[in-house]
Write a protein that holds these residues in place. Sequence first.
Motif, PDB file in Angstrom:
ATOM      1  N   THR A   1       9.356   7.652  25.734  1.00  0.00           N
ATOM      2  CA  THR A   1      10.486   7.205  24.832  1.00  0.00           C
ATOM      3  C   THR A   1      11.852   7.128  25.425  1.00  0.00           C
ATOM      4  O   THR A   1      12.809   6.497  24.556  1.00  0.00           O
ATOM      5  N   LYS A   2      11.487   6.256  26.375  1.00  0.00           N
ATOM      6  CA  LYS A   2      13.244   5.737  26.935  1.00  0.00           C
ATOM      7  C   LYS A   2      14.008   6.850  27.321  1.00  0.00           C
ATOM      8  O   LYS A   2      14.803   6.322  26.643  1.00  0.00           O
ATOM      9  N   LYS A   3      13.598   7.606  27.101  1.00  0.00           N
ATOM     10  CA  LYS A   3      14.731   8.945  27.156  1.00  0.00           C
ATOM     11  C   LYS A   3      14.784   9.794  28.458  1.00  0.00           C
ATOM     12  O   LYS A   3      13.941  10.410  28.852  1.00  0.00           O
TER      13      LYS A   3
ATOM     14  N   PRO B   1      19.466   7.548  26.416  1.00  0.00           N
ATOM     15  CA  PRO B   1      18.553   6.527  26.656  1.00  0.00           C
ATOM     16  C   PRO B   1      18.792   5.848  27.968  1.00  0.00           C
ATOM     17  O   PRO B   1      20.359   5.785  28.739  1.00  0.00           O
TER      18      PRO B   1
ATOM     19  N   SER C   1      17.017   2.301  30.710  1.00  0.00           N
ATOM     20  CA  SER C   1      16.051   1.245  30.839  1.00  0.00           C
ATOM     21  C   SER C   1      15.446   1.388  32.063  1.00  0.00           C
ATOM     22  O   SER C   1      15.732   1.516  33.289  1.00  0.00           O
TER      23      SER C   1
ATOM     24  N   SER D   1      22.662  -3.511  30.510  1.00  0.00           N
ATOM     25  CA  SER D   1      21.349  -3.141  29.632  1.00  0.00           C
ATOM     26  C   SER D   1      22.331  -2.087  28.034  1.00  0.00           C
ATOM     27  O   SER D   1      20.728  -1.582  27.514  1.00  0.00           O
TER      28      SER D   1
ATOM     29  N   VAL E   1      20.302  -2.013  25.083  1.00  0.00           N
ATOM     30  CA  VAL E   1      18.259  -1.651  25.118  1.00  0.00           C
ATOM     31  C   VAL E   1      17.701  -0.115  25.847  1.00  0.00           C
ATOM     32  O   VAL E   1      17.119  -0.144  25.078  1.00  0.00           O
ATOM     33  N   GLN E   2      19.423   0.322  26.437  1.00  0.00           N
ATOM     34  CA  GLN E   2      18.218   1.538  26.358  1.00  0.00           C
ATOM     35  C   GLN E   2      17.786   2.622  25.534  1.00  0.00           C
ATOM     36  O   GLN E   2      18.646   2.371  24.387  1.00  0.00           O
ATOM     37  N   GLY E   3      17.506   2.701  26.141  1.00  0.00           N
ATOM     38  CA  GLY E   3      15.951   3.566  24.761  1.00  0.00           C
ATOM     39  C   GLY E   3      15.633   3.119  23.894  1.00  0.00           C
ATOM     40  O   GLY E   3      14.691   4.181  23.260  1.00  0.00           O
ATOM     41  N   ARG E   4      15.416   1.840  24.531  1.00  0.00           N
ATOM     42  CA  ARG E   4      14.513   1.029  23.250  1.00  0.00           C
ATOM     43  C   ARG E   4      13.521  -0.351  24.529  1.00  0.00           C
ATOM     44  O   ARG E   4      11.862  -0.152  24.031  1.00  0.00           O
ATOM     45  N   SER E   5      13.973  -0.927  25.187  1.00  0.00           N
ATOM     46  CA  SER E   5      12.875  -1.265  26.141  1.00  0.00           C
ATOM     47  C   SER E   5      13.538  -1.022  27.834  1.00  0.00           C
ATOM     48  O   SER E   5      14.565  -1.065  28.074  1.00  0.00           O
ATOM     49  N   ASN E   6      12.939  -1.471  28.630  1.00  0.00           N
ATOM     50  CA  ASN E   6      12.665  -1.573  29.919  1.00  0.00           C
ATOM     51  C   ASN E   6      12.909  -3.227  30.740  1.00  0.00           C
ATOM     52  O   ASN E   6      12.399  -4.200  30.413  1.00  0.00           O
TER      53      ASN E   6
END
Length: 423
Positions: A270-272, A286, A288, A347, A350-355
């Motif tokens: 979930t990137k959470k 959120p 990354s 970042s 993109v936090q919460g969406r991708s690493n």
Amino acid sequence: MARFTRAGAVVGALTLAASLALTGCGDEQKKPEFVGGTSTDAGAVPDSAAPSTPGASSAPSGPALTLSPANDTKNKPVSTEISAKLPEGGKVSTVTLAAAGGGAVEGKLRTDGSAWVPSAPLKYGTRYTATVTATGADGTTSQGTSTFTTMAKPKSTIGSGLYLFDDKSYGVAMPVVTEFHPGIPKKDRAAVQKRMFVKTDPPQPGAWHWVDNGTQAYYRAPEYWQPGTTITVRIALAGVPLSNGKYGDIDRKATAKIGRSFVMKVDNATKKMSVYENGALSRTIPVSLGKKSTPSSSGTMVVMEKKESTVFDTRDDPDPANRYVTEIDFAQRLTWGGEYIHAAPWSEGVQGRSNVSHGCVNVSTANARWLFEKTRIGDPITIKGTERKIAAGNGWTAWSLSWSEFVKGSALPVPKGGSGPAL
């Protein structure tokens, strides 16, 4: 990608520095009673056996006891304990130990009665007299006396460290962390573990676990410590002889407090990050994590160090793509290898969406500040679902194993559930 270099770790332990050196993300690095490492290791020393005058109520009437150390023994370690060969069914009732020309030495009996442990190291090159009185099953008393001399101060010692400080408040996952340099040989670990005493109030079971070629040992409970727990530790290694010809350097002691419960959980799916205060969800953040080439570690880690601002310098990384010098705010170290929670404004999109990180847990500046103001050393963070697992010893990894796996790292047998309060 985080490298397990642990540069400066042992130095920090040996000097008991309150702060550990940072070099960069992905490139780092009432008196109490004592409870021993396990209830079967004779590691507990109760207050009830403090020195008293033997034979106060009646003169010894049974056979004389045979004591250890034997009479006229010389060159005994300053870690020497007093024990006695008892009549069948008997138990030690009093022990006194006195230095030549000095007063009585304080000490306590181990819970199983196997030995009496001085509360502080004996003095080097000093003559002592021990007197033990035992009471038999039939009520008769026996007594033994022995005079012995301790050795001169050894020239070759091991260095040791204790990552726990008096009057500090820690998170619920703070393990008792000891370090040794050089490491303790495997065949000596049981004897050393018997001299590592831990007491918790309220009482909670626990066990020791050796890692990293004997350079570290952790003590923890089956579950996180109860908030409000007081932990009292004595790592009583002064004068303990090792098979490599070295001796323990000094005793180390600390009494610290466990504060409120503050637990962080990160799910790569979930990137959470879910943050729980005293068991209740208080914020969802959120994040990354590390990109596939430099993944974050999965497992349970603890906050080891906090820096409101610092500089990450990874110019010595063998991969040119991972070299950088960056100013960082609200950095919280999780591993020796260089993984942190920290502010990453670059970042936030993109936090919460991708690493995209080099292995750290990137959060927004606002969330990083909020976390930084909330956390304590010893607060746990569990990360799941990444491409690799945390390496044992890469940080304070006591909680990265299940309890059943953790107790396998003890040098002594651990009762089911862990050693209880053995006093």
